[in-house]
Write a protein that holds these residues in place. Structure first.
Motif, PDB file in Angstrom:
ATOM      1  N   MET A 238       0.808  -1.211   0.000  1.00  0.00           N
ATOM      2  CA  MET A 238       0.000   0.000   0.000  1.00  0.00           C
ATOM      3  C   MET A 238       0.845   1.265   0.000  1.00  0.00           C
ATOM      4  SD  MET A 238      -1.252   2.637   2.100  1.00  0.00           S
ATOM      5  CE  MET A 238      -1.445   2.143   3.806  1.00  0.00           C
ATOM      6  N   THR A 239       1.967   1.264   0.733  1.00  0.00           N
ATOM      7  CA  THR A 239       2.720   2.500   0.946  1.00  0.00           C
ATOM      8  C   THR A 239       3.656   2.859  -0.197  1.00  0.00           C
ATOM      9  OG1 THR A 239       4.401   1.244   2.161  1.00  0.00           O
ATOM     10  CG2 THR A 239       2.661   2.277   3.463  1.00  0.00           C
ATOM     11  N   GLY A 240       3.840   1.956  -1.155  1.00  0.00           N
ATOM     12  CA  GLY A 240       4.768   2.225  -2.241  1.00  0.00           C
ATOM     13  C   GLY A 240       4.247   3.207  -3.276  1.00  0.00           C
ATOM     14  N   PHE A 241       5.163   3.726  -4.080  1.00  0.00           N
ATOM     15  CA  PHE A 241       4.860   4.548  -5.253  1.00  0.00           C
ATOM     16  C   PHE A 241       4.188   5.878  -4.908  1.00  0.00           C
ATOM     17  CE2 PHE A 241       4.949   0.075  -6.508  1.00  0.00           C
ATOM     18  CZ  PHE A 241       6.055   0.112  -7.335  1.00  0.00           C
ATOM     19  N   LEU A 315       5.288   3.715 -14.165  1.00  0.00           N
ATOM     20  CA  LEU A 315       6.538   4.328 -13.710  1.00  0.00           C
ATOM     21  C   LEU A 315       6.898   5.540 -14.563  1.00  0.00           C
ATOM     22  CD1 LEU A 315       8.944   1.378 -12.804  1.00  0.00           C
ATOM     23  CD2 LEU A 315       7.932   3.058 -11.261  1.00  0.00           C
ATOM     24  N   ASP A 316       6.676   5.432 -15.878  1.00  0.00           N
ATOM     25  CA  ASP A 316       6.918   6.589 -16.754  1.00  0.00           C
ATOM     26  C   ASP A 316       6.156   7.805 -16.241  1.00  0.00           C
ATOM     27  OD1 ASP A 316       8.501   5.071 -18.431  1.00  0.00           O
ATOM     28  OD2 ASP A 316       6.938   4.763 -19.946  1.00  0.00           O
ATOM     29  N   LEU A 317       4.859   7.594 -15.956  1.00  0.00           N
ATOM     30  CA  LEU A 317       4.008   8.689 -15.493  1.00  0.00           C
ATOM     31  C   LEU A 317       4.425   9.163 -14.105  1.00  0.00           C
ATOM     32  CD1 LEU A 317       0.542   7.260 -16.636  1.00  0.00           C
ATOM     33  CD2 LEU A 317       1.828   9.110 -17.728  1.00  0.00           C
ATOM     34  N   LEU A 318       4.758   8.205 -13.237  1.00  0.00           N
ATOM     35  CA  LEU A 318       5.091   8.532 -11.858  1.00  0.00           C
ATOM     36  C   LEU A 318       6.342   9.391 -11.759  1.00  0.00           C
ATOM     37  CD1 LEU A 318       4.008   7.887  -9.015  1.00  0.00           C
ATOM     38  CD2 LEU A 318       5.535   5.908  -8.974  1.00  0.00           C
ATOM     39  N   GLN A 319       7.276   9.207 -12.696  1.00  0.00           N
ATOM     40  CA  GLN A 319       8.537   9.929 -12.637  1.00  0.00           C
ATOM     41  C   GLN A 319       8.524  11.236 -13.427  1.00  0.00           C
ATOM     42  OE1 GLN A 319      10.956   6.458 -13.796  1.00  0.00           O
ATOM     43  NE2 GLN A 319      11.844   6.446 -11.750  1.00  0.00           N
ATOM     44  N   GLN A 320       7.372  11.585 -13.992  1.00  0.00           N
ATOM     45  CA  GLN A 320       7.266  12.866 -14.668  1.00  0.00           C
ATOM     46  C   GLN A 320       7.203  14.002 -13.639  1.00  0.00           C
ATOM     47  OE1 GLN A 320       3.879  12.850 -17.276  1.00  0.00           O
ATOM     48  NE2 GLN A 320       4.866  11.552 -18.814  1.00  0.00           N
ATOM     49  N   PRO A 321       7.829  15.136 -13.928  1.00  0.00           N
ATOM     50  CA  PRO A 321       7.790  16.263 -12.981  1.00  0.00           C
ATOM     51  C   PRO A 321       6.378  16.676 -12.589  1.00  0.00           C
ATOM     52  CG  PRO A 321       9.420  16.666 -14.697  1.00  0.00           C
ATOM     53  CD  PRO A 321       8.682  15.423 -15.107  1.00  0.00           C
TER      54      PRO A 321
END
Length: 423
Positions: A238-241, A315-321
């Motif tokens: 649950m706590t990830g990302f 991950l692509d979306l998560l790492q976008q500014p």
């Protein structure tokens, strides 16, 4: 028959009393934070559909990646074969995980990711002729899933009641506080020679009621575990990302786990996928000539190419500014709302926040999952266009990262409207 009637004839819904159940709402589509029912009503999904939907529903980027992958390779047995999405995802996860992880083991959901971790830890000792080390230490109030190993290391609760005599013995500790930390460390030391692993939900216990505890005190327990060669398993399903404001809750800790479990937000809520990552030390215990020391575990859909592709897209979306900024904004809004709640006259208690999560209890009846406050809050919120699903009398918000300021304000206003009912 309409869809609800057809559903009643053939479907058994999870976590739902079957007699006199409330009819489920037929959902026809999702877009962003919104779910749309068959009548055209829209609901803000304020809990990310059981904490999985990071980027909103039907995200076009993830959908396009899935479509392209489905045309190329949809599934292949992962014993004896490999493929680009699985290898690429493992590489990227190992780059960002909080700890010295070396290998990725794939499964298919959060419960199986913890099941894998427990088996991995116990067999680590078995492979080294230390079969006496098979006890597990866990926290009271924990929830690690619904398979038997995961249930065993979860709190004895309504989720496990029918199976208590079938669950293996576990040493349960209170979540750390200044009052109990010394005794918890002493208990850990007492059982160290028999203990394979310590499993914990870092900083936030999920289905147990979103209970939160101090990072510094957890660090002390982890230091004691490491000093006694106890394998540390972080259940970050649950706590990830980004949920806690950092990519992983373990980033708040100086002592890192030996094994970490991931699922839920891993694919942005699009596909079922579980990950168990381990250090080189854990993996080395399986690098032996004796075939009996193989890790005999797997799933038909291990490393499914579509699921791995969805995770890569997420991950692509998560790492976008823009996403990083959005998470920061939600964290700030959550903190402001927590302060607003303290000004209300409503009978609430234990207002707590961490990152994008806020939770509190309505002081009515016992603090438990079966408290029927949940049904009232859910139905009242739905009438106002918001989907909330309290854990008993524990009300919480855990929104998708794409939620707008206006949508978040609507969610907060609906909660305050509902609380007026209890004043």
């Amino acid at each position: 028959m309409n869809l609800v009637e057809r559903d009643a004839a053939v479907i058994w819904h999870p976590f739902t009393p079957q007699k006199n159940r409330i009819d489920p709402i037929p959902i026809t589509k999702g877009k962003g934070t919104l779910l749309f029912d068959a009548a055209g009503n829209a609901y803000i999904d304020a809990i990310s559909s059981w904490w999985v939907t990071l980027h909103g529903h039907a995200h076009p980027y993830i959908a396009e990646k899935l479509y392209r992958q489905a045309l190329q390779l949809e599934q292949v047995i992962f014993a004896g074969f490999t493929h680009e999405p699985a290898v690429c995802l493992a590489e990227r996860l190992l780059e960002i995980l909080s700890g010295p992880f070396a290998k990725i083991f794939y499964s298919d959901n959060g419960s199986t990711s913890t099941e894998v971790a427990l088996k991995m830890a116990i067999q680590f000792w078995w492979n080294q002729q230390q079969q006496q080390r098979k006890k597990i230490i866990a926290f009271k109030n924990a929830y690690h899933g619904d398979t038997f190993g995961a249930m065993s290391v979860s709190d004895r609760s309504v989720f496990t009641l029918a199976f208590h005599d079938l669950l293996f013995e576990v040493i349960f500790l209170d979540t750390p506080s200044q009052e109990n930390i010394a005794s918890s460390i002493a208990t850990m030391q007492q059982y160290a020679a028999e203990t394979a692993a310590f499993i914990y939900e870092p900083l936030v216990q999920g289905a147990g009621g979103l209970k939160m505890y101090d990072a510094a005190l957890l660090n002390q327990l982890l230091v004691a575990a490491k000093e006694n060669s106890i394998i540390c398993i972080a259940d970050e399903v649950m706590t990830g990302f980004g949920r806690t404001g950092k990519m992983f809750a373990s980033e708040y800790l100086t002592v890192k786990p030996d094994i970490i479990c991931l699922s839920k937000g891993l694919t942005g809520g699009t596909m079922a996928l579980g990950v168990t990552a381990c250090t080189q030390q854990i993996y080395n215990a399986y690098m032996q000539d004796d075939a009996l020391k193989t890790f005999f575990h797997g799933h038909s859909f291990t490393a499914n190419p579509l699921a791995c592709t969805a995770a890569l897209a997420s991950l692509d979306l998560l790492q976008q500014p823009d996403t990083v900024t959005a998470i920061e904004k939600i964290c700030k809004s959550i903190a402001v709302f927590a302060n607003e709640l303290t000004q209300l006259k409503a009978p609430i208690k234990n207002i707590r926040t961490l990152g994008t999560i806020i939770a509190f209890e309505i002081k009515l009846g016992k603090d438990e999952y079966l408290n029927n406050v949940s049904q009232f809050v859910t139905q009242a919120a739905l009438k106002q266009g918001v989907y909330l699903r309290p854990l008993g009398n524990t009300v919480y918000v855990m929104p998708p990262y794409c939620i707008t300021d206006e949508e978040l304000r609507i969610v907060f206003t609906v909660i305050k409207n509902i609380l007026q009912h209890y004043e």
